[in-house]
Design a protein around this motif. Structure first.
Motif, PDB file in Angstrom:
ATOM      1  N   SER A 113       0.825  -1.215   0.000  1.00 30.69           N
ATOM      2  CA  SER A 113       0.000   0.000   0.000  1.00 30.69           C
ATOM      3  C   SER A 113       0.856   1.261   0.000  1.00 30.69           C
ATOM      4  O   SER A 113       0.331   2.368  -0.143  1.00 30.69           O
ATOM      5  N   ARG A 143      -5.704  -1.361  -1.414  1.00 29.94           N
ATOM      6  CA  ARG A 143      -6.511  -0.721  -0.375  1.00 29.94           C
ATOM      7  C   ARG A 143      -7.004   0.625  -0.908  1.00 29.94           C
ATOM      8  O   ARG A 143      -6.657   1.023  -2.030  1.00 29.94           O
ATOM      9  N   GLY A 145      -6.542   3.822   0.329  1.00 26.49           N
ATOM     10  CA  GLY A 145      -5.641   4.981   0.400  1.00 26.49           C
ATOM     11  C   GLY A 145      -4.755   4.844   1.624  1.00 26.49           C
ATOM     12  O   GLY A 145      -4.763   3.805   2.282  1.00 26.49           O
ATOM     13  N   ILE A 146      -4.012   5.907   1.908  1.00 26.18           N
ATOM     14  CA  ILE A 146      -3.087   5.843   3.046  1.00 26.18           C
ATOM     15  C   ILE A 146      -3.833   5.983   4.380  1.00 26.18           C
ATOM     16  O   ILE A 146      -3.599   5.252   5.321  1.00 26.18           O
ATOM     17  N   ASP A 147      -4.715   6.980   4.451  1.00 26.41           N
ATOM     18  CA  ASP A 147      -5.552   7.109   5.649  1.00 26.41           C
ATOM     19  C   ASP A 147      -6.958   7.490   5.193  1.00 26.41           C
ATOM     20  O   ASP A 147      -7.206   7.659   3.997  1.00 26.41           O
ATOM     21  N   ASN A 148      -7.859   7.649   6.165  1.00 29.86           N
ATOM     22  CA  ASN A 148      -9.252   7.858   5.763  1.00 29.86           C
ATOM     23  C   ASN A 148      -9.489   9.195   5.069  1.00 29.86           C
ATOM     24  O   ASN A 148     -10.504   9.405   4.423  1.00 29.86           O
ATOM     25  N   THR A 150      -7.405  10.453   2.757  1.00 29.38           N
ATOM     26  CA  THR A 150      -6.794  10.468   1.416  1.00 29.38           C
ATOM     27  C   THR A 150      -7.119   9.179   0.666  1.00 29.38           C
ATOM     28  O   THR A 150      -6.282   8.303   0.531  1.00 29.38           O
ATOM     29  N   THR A 151      -8.346   9.102   0.189  1.00 26.34           N
ATOM     30  CA  THR A 151      -8.756   7.940  -0.600  1.00 26.34           C
ATOM     31  C   THR A 151      -8.313   8.153  -2.045  1.00 26.34           C
ATOM     32  O   THR A 151      -8.688   9.148  -2.668  1.00 26.34           O
ATOM     33  N   ARG A 173     -10.348  -0.389   2.916  1.00 26.21           N
ATOM     34  CA  ARG A 173      -9.850   0.164   4.172  1.00 26.21           C
ATOM     35  C   ARG A 173      -8.581   0.918   3.804  1.00 26.21           C
ATOM     36  O   ARG A 173      -7.959   0.627   2.778  1.00 26.21           O
ATOM     37  N   SER A 174      -8.178   1.869   4.671  1.00 25.83           N
ATOM     38  CA  SER A 174      -6.925   2.566   4.378  1.00 25.83           C
ATOM     39  C   SER A 174      -5.752   1.758   4.912  1.00 25.83           C
ATOM     40  O   SER A 174      -5.938   0.827   5.709  1.00 25.83           O
ATOM     41  N   LYS A 176      -3.504   2.828   6.971  1.00 25.94           N
ATOM     42  CA  LYS A 176      -3.352   3.062   8.411  1.00 25.94           C
ATOM     43  C   LYS A 176      -4.418   2.365   9.237  1.00 25.94           C
ATOM     44  O   LYS A 176      -4.220   2.061  10.407  1.00 25.94           O
ATOM     45  N   GLN A 177      -5.543   2.116   8.618  1.00 26.00           N
ATOM     46  CA  GLN A 177      -6.662   1.495   9.328  1.00 26.00           C
ATOM     47  C   GLN A 177      -6.367   0.027   9.684  1.00 26.00           C
ATOM     48  O   GLN A 177      -6.995  -0.538  10.569  1.00 26.00           O
TER      49      GLN A 177
END
Ligand SMILES: Cc1cc2nc3c(=O)[nH]c(=O)nc-3n(C[C@H](O)[C@H](O)[C@H](O)COP(=O)(O)O)c2cc1C
Length: 335
Positions: A113, A143, A145-148, A150-151, A173-174, A176-177
């Motif tokens: 990812s 996935r 994206g990186i976090d919620n 930044t999809t 899911r991101s 980081k999630q």
């Protein structure tokens, strides 16, 4: 459903799982009706170095087809070369690129990812694999994206399609999630509307009803299942039955115990004693659930110190539940 020229009978996919989707488990899932199975993710660096353990991870038998080999890496040239080697030596039905793995060691360099941070690199890797894969269709698993906040999955979808990817699996899911919260199926629907190649939805399918709901709610072309197959490969049959409007017989203790033996035999055909012991502990702990005394039997297998002890325990388990133990030199039974 079609991926490139490959026709798929049942659009229900066994997800790639490191440490789980080896030859033995894939054979079992195919025999239960999985439409496509995937290898564990394989390092493209290890492939081009021709590391023997890495190459061994890509062996498969004809009864596993259609099968996808999944690769990961951060260097477009290396990942491309690994695709060429896979095509020439293994000739799977699909080569899949992993843009979903959230493990820091992998992500740090831009693989898994990590590629979601740099869509230009993602395009370079994908193009390089497509160029080297020849006639073998290249698919993507990613996935969101990186976090919620930044999809990138929807934007990436269009780019990947232009690079020649033939299908995309989205685990929404991101990075980081990790596995917290729930998979946002809405994004699968958005991706489906954004691209013209098949979209395979993944994330949080626990049973046949969930699979049907994912098809309905997202319009996806296929569904992919990971965790719910652990100890329950029957899920593929159950989804197929539900799609065909047929009912599914509940799985009995006896089914689970027989599956332990089938799995044991498949593992023993290809693994040394040490690996067999570890793998049987893992899979038996998943199978032996949901009946009285299951905990006691799980503990017995987990405490086994040798694969020979595991085999003795398996025979004891059959005797205890009054099931006939097939004679020792029979093949892994028809499941
Ligand atoms: C033990 C384990 C190993 C995994 N290994 C991989 C892998 O090698 N490649 C990959 O793309 N995803 C891997 N995943 C992620 C799954 O393929 C899947 O995307 C994720 O578990 C969500 O699906 P699920 O809700 O059906 O479990 C792994 C998941 C688990 C639980």
């Amino acid at each position: 459903m079609k991926i490139g020229d490959l026709s798929i009978d049942n659009p229900v996919f066994l997800a790639p799982m490191a440490g789980v989707t080896d030859h033995a488990f894939r054979v079992i899932c195919r025999s239960m009706g999985a439409g496509v199975v995937y290898s564990e993710f394989v390092s493209s660096e290890g492939i081009i170095r021709e590391n023997q353990k890495t190459l061994d991870m890509m062996n498969f038998t004809e009864d596993e087809r259609p099968i996808g080999i999944q690769i990961f890496g951060h260097n477009p040239e290396v990942v491309g070369k690994s695709a060429k080697l896979i095509r020439e030596r293994f000739n799977p039905d699909i080569i899949d690129i992993n843009y979903g793995c959230p493990v820091p060691k992998v992500v740090k360099k831009g693989a898994g990812s990590g590629a979601l941070r740099d869509l230009v690199l993602m395009e370079d890797i994908t193009r390089s694999v497509v160029e080297n894969a020849g006639d073998i269709p290249v698919t993507i698993k990613m996935r969101a994206g990186i976090d919620n906040n930044t999809t990138v999955a929807i934007e990436a979808g269009g780019l990947l399609e232009n690079c020649g990817a033939r299908a995309i699996t989205l685990h929404p899911r991101s990075m980081k999630q990790l596995y917290t919260g729930s998979a946002n199926w809405e994004l699968i629907k958005e991706l489906k509307n954004a691209v013209n190649i098949p979209v395979i939805g993944n994330g949080d399918i626990q049973n046949a009803s969930d699979a049907m709901r994912m098809f309905d709610e997202t319009g996806c072309d296929g569904v992919m299942i990971a965790r719910a197959t652990q100890g329950y490969p029957w899920i593929f049959r159950s989804i197929k039955n539900q799609m065909d409007g047929q009912s599914t017989q509940p799985i009995t203790i006896s089914d689970k115990i027989r599956m332990c033996l089938t799995h044991f035999k498949l593992i023993r055909q290809e693994r040394n004693d040490f690996l067999s012991l570890n793998l049987t502990k893992k899979h038996f702990s998943w199978y032996l659930k949901g009946f009285p005394e299951a905990v006691r039997w799980r503990k017995k297998f987990v405490r086994a110190e040798s694969i020979q002890e595991t085999e003795v325990l398996l025979k004891e388990l059959f005797r205890h539940f009054l099931i006939d133990y097939p004679n020792d030199n029979s093949e892994p039974q028809d499941i």
